[in-house]
Enzyme design. Structure first.
Site, PDB file in Angstrom:
ATOM      1  N   ASP A   1       3.610  10.562   4.852  1.00 20.15           N
ATOM      2  CA  ASP A   1       3.856   9.181   5.280  1.00 20.15           C
ATOM      3  C   ASP A   1       2.578   8.364   5.009  1.00 20.15           C
ATOM      4  O   ASP A   1       2.070   8.397   3.885  1.00 20.15           O
ATOM      5  CB  ASP A   1       4.268   9.144   6.758  1.00 20.15           C
ATOM      6  CG  ASP A   1       4.816   7.792   7.188  1.00 20.15           C
ATOM      7  OD1 ASP A   1       5.975   7.494   6.866  1.00 20.15           O
ATOM      8  OD2 ASP A   1       4.078   7.029   7.825  1.00 20.15           O
TER       9      ASP A   1
ATOM     10  N   TYR B   1       1.363  -1.050   8.523  1.00 23.55           N
ATOM     11  CA  TYR B   1       2.159  -1.743   7.525  1.00 23.55           C
ATOM     12  C   TYR B   1       1.633  -3.111   7.094  1.00 23.55           C
ATOM     13  O   TYR B   1       2.135  -3.677   6.137  1.00 23.55           O
ATOM     14  CB  TYR B   1       3.604  -1.868   8.023  1.00 23.55           C
ATOM     15  CG  TYR B   1       4.251  -0.513   8.086  1.00 23.55           C
ATOM     16  CD1 TYR B   1       4.607   0.154   6.920  1.00 23.55           C
ATOM     17  CD2 TYR B   1       4.438   0.141   9.286  1.00 23.55           C
ATOM     18  CE1 TYR B   1       5.152   1.420   6.958  1.00 23.55           C
ATOM     19  CE2 TYR B   1       4.982   1.400   9.341  1.00 23.55           C
ATOM     20  CZ  TYR B   1       5.347   2.040   8.170  1.00 23.55           C
ATOM     21  OH  TYR B   1       5.885   3.297   8.210  1.00 23.55           O
TER      22      TYR B   1
ATOM     23  N   HIS C   1      11.232  14.252   6.702  1.00 27.69           N
ATOM     24  CA  HIS C   1      10.010  13.481   6.544  1.00 27.69           C
ATOM     25  C   HIS C   1       8.861  14.012   7.395  1.00 27.69           C
ATOM     26  O   HIS C   1       7.699  13.878   7.034  1.00 27.69           O
ATOM     27  CB  HIS C   1      10.318  12.033   6.923  1.00 27.69           C
ATOM     28  CG  HIS C   1       9.258  11.056   6.549  1.00 27.69           C
ATOM     29  ND1 HIS C   1       8.898  10.811   5.246  1.00 27.69           N
ATOM     30  CD2 HIS C   1       8.484  10.245   7.314  1.00 27.69           C
ATOM     31  CE1 HIS C   1       7.956   9.882   5.215  1.00 27.69           C
ATOM     32  NE2 HIS C   1       7.676   9.531   6.462  1.00 27.69           N
TER      33      HIS C   1
END
Length: 383
Positions: A178, A311, A360
């Site tokens: 990630d 982000y 994930h």
């Protein structure tokens, strides 16, 4: 400021009492028609998890377990950084820096510490041993509060290189998924003379999207499926990134004030990104582990700062990066979308493993497969 200070998790009882009160008094929303996952986390499923959190989950037990691992804080580039540092008893152990992502935490790697540092006791060879360093990303968990803006993956990579220098390591490897899958190659770009290898799960780059039809036709069926799933993600799941990367402070008010809101926000992603998707996340990972990860966000009030750092990056997706030349390996589990040809544009890929299982959160879902791949790759670059 280069001081490294021992750290111990010690949450005040008043904080835990406040959490109990909030869970007891939580106001859940009415069920939407069908009460299914398509509209978000089902009320029926989450209410049961909330009851477990309130009545059976034992933070003090977890806290005691976590405090068995040596933990520290240090200030790098004006930012407090929390990290675990567990040395192997093996003299020739290779230092390995592990970086988590969102909505994860250092909790992802805790169960791998033993096999990595003491491989003989876990079915491996002494020559596979690692000294393990697990930092919390800036703005995540105990690496808070965020002291300044601009914590891009490139800047985090430089900070991690500085951390390893402070610990006295001249040669080391890096691993992550990630956000950690983007940070790890940046550590190599920042410190290419000392990083012996980069290992990522999920792939070090998201394939470009959309692709021209003629280019799509040159991909294998597996790669075409991954591109299609990138498209589905952009259509069906991108909303959380849009919110976190543009209005993290507005979102933080709700999540920092409501433990149920924080739980639902994170559980939505654990359901979407674990594999197989049809299986509930607590059946794949386990309730206590899921709740411990959520507790790291709740106890530190880091919903907003983790969104901001995770982000609100300076560069757009697809920005070209320099190749560090450091040998790089990737293991891509069933949920993830990495494609080798695109990863090779800015990474020196020497090992690529596609796996038809797992999701994930590789270290939590498929720790044995991840461990085996990490060991196999670093055997080729330790020398």
């Amino acid at each position: 400021m280069t001081t490294i200070t021992p750290f111990r998790i010690d949450i005040p009882q008043t904080t835990l009492d406040d959490l109990q009160r909030r869970l007891t008094d939580a106001r859940l929303p009415a069920k939407l028609p069908g009460d299914g996952w398509d509209t978000g986390v089902p009320v029926s499923w989450l209410s049961d998890l909330v009851d477990y959190w309130r009545t059976e989950y034992d933070w003090r037990k977890v806290e005691q377990q976590l405090n068995q691992f040596p933990q520290y804080t240090t200030e790098i580039d004006g930012q407090q950084i929390h990290f675990l540092h567990v040395r192997s008893a093996e003299a020739d152990a290779l230092p390995l820096l592990l970086t988590h992502g969102w909505p994860g935490s250092f909790i992802e790697f805790v169960d791998l510490i033993g096999p990595l540092t003491d491989p003989v006791a876990h079915g491996g060879e002494a020559s596979d041993a690692f000294h393990v360093v697990i930092p919390s990303l800036p703005g995540f968990g105990f690496s808070t509060p965020v002291a300044s803006e601009g914590w891009t993956t490139e800047r985090i990579g430089r900070a991690w290189a500085e951390l390893m220098s402070r610990l006295g390591y001249e040669r080391y490897g890096v691993q992550g998924g990630d956000i950690g899958g983007s940070v790890s190659p940046e550590v190599a770009r920042a410190d290419r003379e000392r990083v012996v290898g980069v290992h990522v799960n999920g792939g070090p780059a998201i394939p470009p999207y959309p692709l021209p039809d003629e280019e799509l036709a040159t991909l294998t069926p597996l790669e075409q499926d991954r591109v299609a799933r990138v498209g589905a993600f952009m259509q069906e799941e991108f909303g959380y990134i849009a919110i976190q990367s543009t209005r993290p402070q507005a979102l933080a008010y709700g999540l920092v004030d409501s433990p149920v809101g924080q739980l639902a926000w994170i559980m939505d992603k654990f359901r979407e990104w674990t594999h197989p998707r049809a299986t509930l996340p607590d059946e794949i990972i386990g309730r206590d582990t899921l709740l411990t990860n959520v507790m790291i966000y709740w106890l530190t009030g880091s919903a907003g700062s983790s969104a901001y750092v995770g982000y609100a990056q300076g560069g757009a997706w697809g920005a070209k990066l320099g190749n560090s030349g450091v040998p790089t390996a990737a293991i891509v589990f069933a949920h993830d979308v990495g494609i080798r040809r695109y990863a090779e544009e800015e990474n020196t890929i020497v090992r690529w493993t596609d796996v038809d299982q797992g999701g994930h959160f590789a270290a939590l879902e498929e720790p044995e497969l991840l461990l085996a791949d990490v060991r196999a790759f670093f055997r080729t670059v330790r020398g």
